[in-house]
Structures are given as structure tokens and as C-alpha cells.
Design an enzyme around this catalytic site. Sequence first.
Site, PDB file in Angstrom:
ATOM      1  N   ASN A  86       0.885  -1.174   0.000  1.00 42.27           N
ATOM      2  CA  ASN A  86       0.000   0.000   0.000  1.00 42.27           C
ATOM      3  C   ASN A  86       0.922   1.223   0.000  1.00 42.27           C
ATOM      4  OD1 ASN A  86      -1.847   1.997   0.396  1.00 42.27           O
ATOM      5  ND2 ASN A  86      -2.759   1.117   2.254  1.00 42.27           N
ATOM      6  N   ARG A  92      -2.532  -2.105  -3.452  1.00 45.25           N
ATOM      7  CA  ARG A  92      -3.738  -1.319  -3.263  1.00 45.25           C
ATOM      8  C   ARG A  92      -3.632  -0.089  -4.173  1.00 45.25           C
ATOM      9  NH1 ARG A  92      -5.892   1.755   2.210  1.00 45.25           N
ATOM     10  NH2 ARG A  92      -7.857   2.410   1.294  1.00 45.25           N
ATOM     11  N   HIS A 151     -17.838   1.810   7.720  1.00 44.25           N
ATOM     12  CA  HIS A 151     -16.380   1.790   7.872  1.00 44.25           C
ATOM     13  C   HIS A 151     -16.002   3.114   8.537  1.00 44.25           C
ATOM     14  CE1 HIS A 151     -12.136   0.991   6.340  1.00 44.25           C
ATOM     15  NE2 HIS A 151     -12.092   2.272   6.675  1.00 44.25           N
ATOM     16  N   ARG A 153     -11.510  15.402   7.625  1.00 42.13           N
ATOM     17  CA  ARG A 153     -12.264  15.811   6.428  1.00 42.13           C
ATOM     18  C   ARG A 153     -13.658  16.280   6.812  1.00 42.13           C
ATOM     19  NH1 ARG A 153     -10.914  10.354   3.831  1.00 42.13           N
ATOM     20  NH2 ARG A 153      -8.822  10.633   3.003  1.00 42.13           N
ATOM     21  N   ARG A 212     -10.309   8.617  20.506  1.00 40.81           N
ATOM     22  CA  ARG A 212      -9.979   8.359  21.921  1.00 40.81           C
ATOM     23  C   ARG A 212      -9.782   9.664  22.666  1.00 40.81           C
ATOM     24  NH1 ARG A 212      -5.723   3.979  19.849  1.00 40.81           N
ATOM     25  NH2 ARG A 212      -5.688   5.593  18.254  1.00 40.81           N
ATOM     26  N   GLY A 247     -15.128   1.903  14.335  1.00 40.35           N
ATOM     27  CA  GLY A 247     -16.207   0.912  14.265  1.00 40.35           C
ATOM     28  C   GLY A 247     -15.885  -0.343  15.055  1.00 40.35           C
ATOM     29  N   GLU A 250      -8.337  -5.611   4.660  1.00 40.67           N
ATOM     30  CA  GLU A 250      -8.133  -5.259   3.257  1.00 40.67           C
ATOM     31  C   GLU A 250      -6.949  -6.023   2.666  1.00 40.67           C
ATOM     32  OE1 GLU A 250      -8.959  -0.698   2.860  1.00 40.67           O
ATOM     33  OE2 GLU A 250      -8.566  -1.150   4.944  1.00 40.67           O
TER      34      GLU A 250
HETATM   35  P1  ADP Z   1      -7.415   4.823   8.891  1.00 44.18           P
HETATM   36  O1  ADP Z   1      -8.572   5.474   8.204  1.00 44.18           O
HETATM   37  O2  ADP Z   1      -6.224   5.713   9.038  1.00 44.18           O
HETATM   38  O3  ADP Z   1      -7.113   3.425   8.418  1.00 44.18           O
HETATM   39  P2  ADP Z   1      -8.264   3.465  11.300  1.00 44.18           P
HETATM   40  O4  ADP Z   1      -9.304   2.610  10.700  1.00 44.18           O
HETATM   41  O5  ADP Z   1      -7.019   2.830  11.795  1.00 44.18           O
HETATM   42  O6  ADP Z   1      -7.926   4.695  10.373  1.00 44.18           O
HETATM   43  O7  ADP Z   1      -8.938   4.260  12.499  1.00 44.18           O
HETATM   44  C1  ADP Z   1      -8.189   5.155  13.253  1.00 44.18           C
HETATM   45  C2  ADP Z   1      -9.064   5.749  14.312  1.00 44.18           C
HETATM   46  O8  ADP Z   1      -9.674   4.724  15.096  1.00 44.18           O
HETATM   47  C3  ADP Z   1      -8.263   6.558  15.302  1.00 44.18           C
HETATM   48  O9  ADP Z   1      -8.124   7.888  14.858  1.00 44.18           O
HETATM   49  C4  ADP Z   1      -9.094   6.463  16.537  1.00 44.18           C
HETATM   50  O10 ADP Z   1      -9.929   7.607  16.567  1.00 44.18           O
HETATM   51  C5  ADP Z   1      -9.955   5.244  16.369  1.00 44.18           C
HETATM   52  N1  ADP Z   1      -9.673   4.250  17.404  1.00 44.18           N
HETATM   53  C6  ADP Z   1      -8.702   3.334  17.412  1.00 44.18           C
HETATM   54  N2  ADP Z   1      -8.745   2.629  18.565  1.00 44.18           N
HETATM   55  C7  ADP Z   1      -9.768   3.138  19.284  1.00 44.18           C
HETATM   56  C8  ADP Z   1     -10.343   2.841  20.550  1.00 44.18           C
HETATM   57  N3  ADP Z   1      -9.808   1.883  21.313  1.00 44.18           N
HETATM   58  N4  ADP Z   1     -11.416   3.560  20.953  1.00 44.18           N
HETATM   59  C9  ADP Z   1     -11.947   4.521  20.170  1.00 44.18           C
HETATM   60  N5  ADP Z   1     -11.442   4.844  18.972  1.00 44.18           N
HETATM   61  C10 ADP Z   1     -10.379   4.168  18.545  1.00 44.18           C
END
Ligand code: ADP
Length: 397
Positions: free
Chosen positions: A7, A91, A206, A239, A284, A332, A383
Amino acid sequence: MNILVINAGSSSLKYQLMDPHTGEVAAKGLCERIGLDGRLTHKAPARGIKVEREIPMPTHAEAISAVLEILVDPENGVIASTDEIDAVGHRVLHGGDKFIQSCIIDEACKQAIRDCIPLGPLHNPANLMGIEACEKVMPGKPQVAVFDTAFHMTMPPKAYRYAIPTKYYEEDHLRRYGFHGTSHRYVTRRAIELMGRSDIRLVNCHLGNGSSLSAVKDGKCQDTSMGLSPLAGVPMGTRSGDIDPCVAQFIMNKYGMTADECLNMLNKKSGVLALSNGLSSDFRDLEAGAESGNEACCLALDKFDYEVSKYVGAYAAALGGLDCLVFTAGVGENGPNTRAAICRNLGFMGVKLDPERNQVRGKEALISADDSQVKVWVIPTNEELMIAQDTAELVEK
Ligand code: ADP
């Protein structure tokens, strides 16, 4: 079988070496600061290995070379020679309307990715650099492109057309494309397996740093929240999500911004980061802020939950009902509070969580109550596995 999944971003490159049949990841890592200096973080989970190295990476080719070197390194590697890599899966962000599925990379495929650069100006050039770097370092190795847009190509025209003059569609290909398609495809496949039937009306959420939703019927995407670019849809980490174009016009006129500067602000300085008055784009941090009474953090979270709920409601209307709701990606998978707030908003249409089950983090689980009309699942996305499986399938053909 070993598939190297790549990626490539403009200054970074993530990789995983995995078996597409078992999903086992032998090694994974990240090259950062390509073009500046260069840093490699490499992990081989089964061997408990984690190494970090400063390695000069003027271009993506040196980054790929560094990855191959560490993969065959006697001490930290996982294979004896690069001959053990059967193929490489990339990707690729934007496949335009040319790619409805993954394809073997040849000159025509590369040209098509190049042709999509106007549609994906931030990502497609980097994806191409990753592909060409692999060609240079591993000549003759089969390579496959897996497009973030492909899963959404089953949308009907009423979902993908913008209500603007036809020439912008016919001549310029301006339409809704949608992104995170590989993730939406993976969780759709799992949801169908878990529900035990394919004729389900499904909405996938997502929710990560970038967020998108998809409406799926009979396993086929009917609509999705991102558009021509990943800027559209719900508010995200940085965004804005959907916005009246006149907001951009106003800001450009009043503050003398160019279109690119304004779009940069909407992409990088907006979303929950902006609503929390710059506190954080990380959920978080926002939750911690909200707990300590920070009203801007409360608004940021509230706005996010509200807009996601509105999309789920709209997609239930688009699908003529809802059987299954899926949460995936960082927030999620790991955000019980966000999931609870969204599902509370959707209570009127028969969505009911089981509060205990909803405490799950990062694991596949049914989180709806037994008497919920809509089954709600947490399904961790993968993915890389999809990319590896597509690559293996095309190469084995
Ligand atoms: P990307 O779009 O960069 O792939 P991710 O799917 O890894 O992002 O999601 C990142 C976000 O997930 C972080 O910015 C954080 O806000 C959220 N996140 C990760 N772990 C937790 C958690 N334990 N509790 C709440 N939110 C979380």
C-alpha cells in the site's frame, strides 16, 4: 503461497507478506519518510521480531529494496530468498469507471491507472510509484492491482450520477465512485457468511480516520457515501464530509484562498478535528475530552454520530429496509460508545444493541440484542487479505 501486499502512499509504504489461503501474516511493516531520509519498521509477529532502521530512501525503489532485504535477512527475515514471493498485490486508490475488479498489472493496466490520476491526484501517482518500484527491484514478478473503487461499480446511475450537466459525466467522468471498496467487500463477504444468506439488505459503516458507508443488497453495492473523492460523506478525522459548495466559494472569496488551498483545508483541517477546536482527530482523545466536560469534543462526537445515523437511515430507505448493520475500521471496531450512540438514534427502525455484547473491541461479534429486528455486527476489516486473495486468484489462473 506468499503474497507481498503493498500500500504505497506519497512518502510512505506499508507491506505485509501473507499466505492468502490461511490469512497468516509472516511479516509486516512500514517505510516512512520516503524522499526525505527513510525509516523502516518491520515486524515478524510469529517470531516476536520488531526492528526499526534508518535506511536512505530517496525513492520508492529504495523502500521496496529495503523491504525485500529485511524479508530475506537471516536474523529478522521470514523467507530465504525473494523467489519465495509468488506475487505482489497493490492497493490502488482510483480505478475510475474502467475497473470493476482487480487485474494483473501490464502496460495497459498501468496506463489506465495513469489515466485516473486527474480523478485521484493524491494517491494514484504514489500507487504507480509503488508498482514501478517493484518492477525495477523484482523484474518479471507477477503483480496485481486491487482498486478501492471497484466494489462500488455496481451502483445504479441514480446513485452514482451527480445532478449536474451531462457533459461533465460523459467527457470528464465526474460521478460518485466511492472508496474503501476493498474493506466494504471484505465485511460484506463476512456478513453474508455470518448471516447464512446472501439476499440481505446490509449497511456497512467503515468508521476510521477516514469514514464511509455502503448500502449493499444481494452482496452488490447500491450506494456509498464517498463521492468523486474521499472528501464526501460523513465528517471524518480531518475531512469535512458533505458540504454546500457555496461554503467553499465564500471562504475562497473572503480569504483569498485558491481552490487547492480551500480543498486542503476541507481535507486536512476539518472534520472532528475542527469541531473539537483543533483538539484532536482521534476519537480516543475526543472521548476523553467529552468525559472531562469539553463541549467542543461533545459536539464533534455528537455531529459524527448524527451524520452516520442519517446515512444509515437514508440507506435503509434506499434498500427498502435493513437486515444487517456492520461496524468496521478503527472506530467501528473499537468504539462501543460511538456504536451505542448511532444505534440509539436508529432505535425507531428496530435496531437494538445488547450493552454487554457491545463492549467488544477488535473482534468479530454479534452485538445486537436477541430481539433486535436488525442484526448488528462488529467485523474487523482485512483489506490486505482481500488484496492477497485477489492476487493469488488472478496469478493462479
Ligand atoms: P485509517 O482510516 O487511518 O485506516 P483506522 O481505521 O485505523 O484509520 O482508524 C483510526 C481511528 O480509530 C483513530 O483515529 C481512533 O480515533 C480510532 N480508534 C482506534 N482505537 C480506538 C479505541 N480503542 N477507541 C476509540 N477509537 C479508537
